[in-house]
Design an enzyme around this catalytic site. Structure first.
Site, PDB file in Angstrom:
ATOM      1  N   GLU A   1       0.847  -1.195   0.000  1.00 19.93           N
ATOM      2  CA  GLU A   1       0.000   0.000   0.000  1.00 19.93           C
ATOM      3  C   GLU A   1       0.885   1.248   0.000  1.00 19.93           C
ATOM      4  O   GLU A   1       1.991   1.240   0.533  1.00 19.93           O
ATOM      5  CB  GLU A   1      -0.879  -0.013   1.249  1.00 19.93           C
ATOM      6  CG  GLU A   1      -1.858   1.154   1.348  1.00 19.93           C
ATOM      7  CD  GLU A   1      -2.636   1.155   2.655  1.00 19.93           C
ATOM      8  OE1 GLU A   1      -3.743   1.722   2.667  1.00 19.93           O
ATOM      9  OE2 GLU A   1      -2.147   0.590   3.654  1.00 19.93           O
TER      10      GLU A   1
ATOM     11  N   LYS B   1      -9.821   1.104  -1.969  1.00 16.62           N
ATOM     12  CA  LYS B   1      -9.903   0.616  -0.589  1.00 16.62           C
ATOM     13  C   LYS B   1     -11.243   0.976   0.047  1.00 16.62           C
ATOM     14  O   LYS B   1     -11.649   2.139   0.077  1.00 16.62           O
ATOM     15  CB  LYS B   1      -8.756   1.225   0.221  1.00 16.62           C
ATOM     16  CG  LYS B   1      -8.643   0.724   1.653  1.00 16.62           C
ATOM     17  CD  LYS B   1      -7.437   1.377   2.324  1.00 16.62           C
ATOM     18  CE  LYS B   1      -7.242   0.917   3.756  1.00 16.62           C
ATOM     19  NZ  LYS B   1      -6.089   1.613   4.390  1.00 16.62           N
TER      20      LYS B   1
ATOM     21  N   CYS C   1      -4.809  -3.521   3.227  1.00 17.87           N
ATOM     22  CA  CYS C   1      -4.466  -3.162   4.603  1.00 17.87           C
ATOM     23  C   CYS C   1      -5.612  -3.364   5.607  1.00 17.87           C
ATOM     24  O   CYS C   1      -5.911  -4.483   5.988  1.00 17.87           O
ATOM     25  CB  CYS C   1      -3.944  -1.725   4.641  1.00 17.87           C
ATOM     26  SG  CYS C   1      -2.990  -1.317   6.145  1.00 17.87           S
TER      27      CYS C   1
END
Length: 273
Positions: free
Chosen positions: A40, A109, A154
């Site tokens: 990321e 995300k 993440c």
């Protein structure tokens, strides 16, 4: 299929981050890796992502697209700040590039990191980032056949319902490029990656940022690949480094056949039997 996780310590200058990333990419390709995965915030880590925001087809990703075509490999840019029209915020966008240099898939995300840690350190990702709303599974044609790949980033690791949805959509591999903080990583990184792999019987590919990025931001590193049985196939060394793993379709099928828990489910995402 051989994969390479390229562990970085990205900072605030995109050109410097990109140059270091592409040097690692050439090393990984020379070791016969077919798919190179960066963490990321590959291109930028800092408090002002909108300053460097770009489009998927813009100049930020162009060096990675050129590298993929030059080396004939798949490349995952764990994320970059994607411009959002009409908004001061950006998307935290993961990009999968094919061996011809074309954008194959994108994932914005979904779950944003808004927390106050036990140390008192506060993170407010939603102040700068607009969350995505699309679950993404794509197909990759590789030397070992077609793989179905789900994309996550993440903080998504803490939301098992997303991973189960990806498996319902056919995922055999799930990416989890991350910038896990040192504090949360030391406590939860390995258990979370292993749990998502075991409960969904998939390979989890989790390249992570490492080291100090400036200010108080410090990432845990320990990039890793975990197989469908929960075995850690690879783990990065300290600092910027590369971890390699070979993924077997036959082994995936064997695990799912020997312990067919996915077919034994009675409660679906709706919560109904």
């Amino acid at each position: 299929m051989r994969v390479a996780l390229l562990q970085l310590c990205s900072k605030e200058l995109p050109a410097d981050n990109t140059a270091r990333a592409l040097r690692l990419a050439r090393t990984a390709a020379a070791a016969d890796a077919e798919w190179l995965l960066f963490p990321e915030n590959t291109i930028y880590i800092g408090e002002s992502p909108a300053k460097f925001a770009d489009t998927v087809n813009g100049s930020l990703l162009e060096p990675f697209r050129e590298c993929a075509a030059e080396l004939g490999v798949w490349i995952t840019v764990g994320s970059f700040p994607e411009r959002v029209g009409g908004s001061p915020k950006v998307h935290n966008t993961q990009v999968l590039i094919d061996p011809m240099g074309a954008i194959h898939a994108t994932y914005r995300k979904i779950h944003l990191f808004d927390v106050t840690l036990p140390s008192g350190q506060t993170h407010a990702e939603s102040e700068r980032v607009l969350g995505g709303d699309e679950v993404v599974v794509t197909e990759m044609r590789t030397s070992s056949g077609v793989w179905r790949v789900g994309l996550t980033t993440c903080y998504d690791l803490r939301f098992p319902e997303l991973y189960r949805r990806l498996v319902d959509d056919g995922a055999q591999i799930i990416t989890a490029p991350s910038a896990f903080t040192f504090e949360t990583g030391a406590a939860h990184w390995h258990p979370l990656v292993q749990a998502r792999a075991i409960e969904n019987q998939v390979f989890i590919l989790a390249p992570n940022q490492c080291g100090k990025h400036g200010g108080t931001r410090h990432s845990f590193g320990n990039s890793c690949v975990v197989d469908p049985w929960g075995t850690q196939l690879a783990r990065a060394m300290e600092g910027e480094s590369i971890a390699y793993a070979d993924l077997s379709r036959q082994y995936l099928a064997q695990v799912r056949s020997n312990l067919p828990s996915l077919s034994h489910r009675r409660i679906r995402l709706s919560g109904r039997l």
